[in-house]
Design a protein around this motif. Structure first.
Motif, PDB file in Angstrom:
ATOM      1  N   CYS A 290      32.309  -8.221-139.011  1.00  0.00           N
ATOM      2  CA  CYS A 290      33.573  -7.499-139.064  1.00  0.00           C
ATOM      3  C   CYS A 290      34.756  -8.436-139.276  1.00  0.00           C
ATOM      4  O   CYS A 290      35.887  -8.043-139.108  1.00  0.00           O
ATOM      5  CB  CYS A 290      33.768  -6.657-137.817  1.00  0.00           C
ATOM      6  N   LEU A 291      34.499  -9.671-139.659  1.00  0.00           N
ATOM      7  CA  LEU A 291      35.575 -10.640-139.856  1.00  0.00           C
ATOM      8  C   LEU A 291      35.684 -10.982-141.328  1.00  0.00           C
ATOM      9  O   LEU A 291      34.698 -11.232-141.982  1.00  0.00           O
ATOM     10  CB  LEU A 291      35.258 -11.944-139.113  1.00  0.00           C
TER      11      LEU A 291
ATOM     12  N   HIS B  71      37.217  -4.758-129.392  1.00  0.00           N
ATOM     13  CA  HIS B  71      36.494  -5.851-130.048  1.00  0.00           C
ATOM     14  C   HIS B  71      37.332  -6.433-131.202  1.00  0.00           C
ATOM     15  O   HIS B  71      37.538  -7.652-131.280  1.00  0.00           O
ATOM     16  CB  HIS B  71      35.163  -5.288-130.561  1.00  0.00           C
ATOM     17  N   GLU B  72      37.841  -5.561-132.049  1.00  0.00           N
ATOM     18  CA  GLU B  72      38.584  -6.043-133.222  1.00  0.00           C
ATOM     19  C   GLU B  72      39.901  -6.702-132.818  1.00  0.00           C
ATOM     20  O   GLU B  72      40.320  -7.690-133.428  1.00  0.00           O
ATOM     21  CB  GLU B  72      38.846  -4.898-134.202  1.00  0.00           C
TER      22      GLU B  72
ATOM     23  N   HIS C 249      39.336 -10.221-132.090  1.00  0.00           N
ATOM     24  CA  HIS C 249      39.336 -11.050-133.304  1.00  0.00           C
ATOM     25  C   HIS C 249      40.769 -11.350-133.734  1.00  0.00           C
ATOM     26  O   HIS C 249      41.114 -12.482-134.042  1.00  0.00           O
ATOM     27  CB  HIS C 249      38.645 -10.321-134.454  1.00  0.00           C
TER      28      HIS C 249
ATOM     29  N   HIS D 148      31.636 -14.321-132.588  1.00  0.00           N
ATOM     30  CA  HIS D 148      31.004 -13.309-131.749  1.00  0.00           C
ATOM     31  C   HIS D 148      30.259 -13.934-130.584  1.00  0.00           C
ATOM     32  O   HIS D 148      29.711 -15.027-130.690  1.00  0.00           O
ATOM     33  CB  HIS D 148      30.021 -12.484-132.585  1.00  0.00           C
TER      34      HIS D 148
HETATM   35 ZN   LIG Z   1      33.281  -8.541-134.651  1.00  0.00          ZN
END
Ligand SMILES: [Zn+2]
Length: 254
Positions: free
Chosen positions: A4-5, A189-190, A193, A200
């Motif tokens: 997700c990055l 979670h995001e 980041h 992670h």
């Molecule tokens: Zn992530």
């Protein structure tokens, strides 16, 4: 890993730090029409924010073989500009209202995720999308072939602010069509980041665990300990670009 990055501008940077004018009040580093080389600021360390300094968790007195490490800093990646560290506070966060029947629940989850991280770094909800440091958006994340479907993703991009500092901004995208507890977990979670944890955790008891779990955990002591270690690291972000590069910018935009 790192599903997700995504740095949005990495290709441009690899091609040689192309300078361009971006938004009306900032100078972007991507999508240039005029190729100009600039020199980035050297890696330097900012003071650790007092909210993080104030946080302390007693370590286990006698860690045994099964005791988890106090953080997962070794999983956090450096970018080409060093660690993704904010140095201007409060960090301005804009929650873009979604256009869907579940909008209110999604907005409430986004506000809660911001509030949870506010205990550790100064965040402020902003009404101005163009000047926000972090934008949170309800949308379907982009899906590239060969990858599993993602529920969320976070981008960052670089620009030069009006004070000639190298700066970054983040965009968090979270799919709205999930059960509320997963929306909140994805937002939590995001945001982790976006606040600098560019990696992670391998443990499912951390908010930054690499996969979605049935019973999402809150922000853990290991998440915060990792954040503290990140904010102790050097970065090029938040520092002045060299005077020689400013001349290039001025010359380009006369
Ligand atoms: Zn992530």
């Amino acid at each position: 890993m790192a599903w997700c990055l995504r740095p949005r501008w990495w290709l441009s940077l690899l091609l040689g730090l192309i300078l361009a004018w971006g938004l009306s009040h900032s100078r972007g580093l991507a999508n240039s029409h005029q190729d100009q080389q600039i020199t980035l600021p050297p890696l330097q360390t900012h003071p650790v924010p007092p909210t993080l300094q104030a946080w302390s968790k007693p370590l286990p007195t006698s860690p045994g073989p099964g005791t988890p490490t106090p953080d997962y800093f070794d999983q956090v990646k450096q970018t080409e500009v060093g660690y993704l560290i904010w140095s201007q506070f409060p960090i301005q966060v804009y929650i873009q209202p979604p256009d869907s029947p579940t909008a209110q629940a999604w907005i409430a989850a986004a506000q809660q995720a911001v509030q949870e991280w506010q205990a550790y770094l100064p965040l402020k909800l902003s009404s101005y999308p163009t000047t926000a440091d972090i934008t949170i958006q309800a949308n379907r994340p982009s899906h590239r072939s060969g990858e599993r479907v993602r529920s969320a993703e976070t981008f960052y991009e670089l620009y030069i602010d009006p004070q000639d500092h190298l700066a970054h901004r983040c965009q968090v995208i979270v799919r709205p069509t999930q059960a509320p507890k997963y929306v909140l977990a994805a937002l939590r979670h995001e945001l982790g980041h976006a606040l600098g944890i560019w990696g992670h955790s391998p443990l499912n008891s951390d908010a930054l665990y690499f996969a979605q779990v049935a019973d999402p955990p809150p922000i853990s002591a290991r998440d915060i300990q990792t954040l503290i270690r990140i904010y102790q690291q050097p970065t090029r972000l938040g520092w002045s670009i060299p005077v020689s590069s400013r001349k290039i910018i001025e010359k380009t935009h006369q």
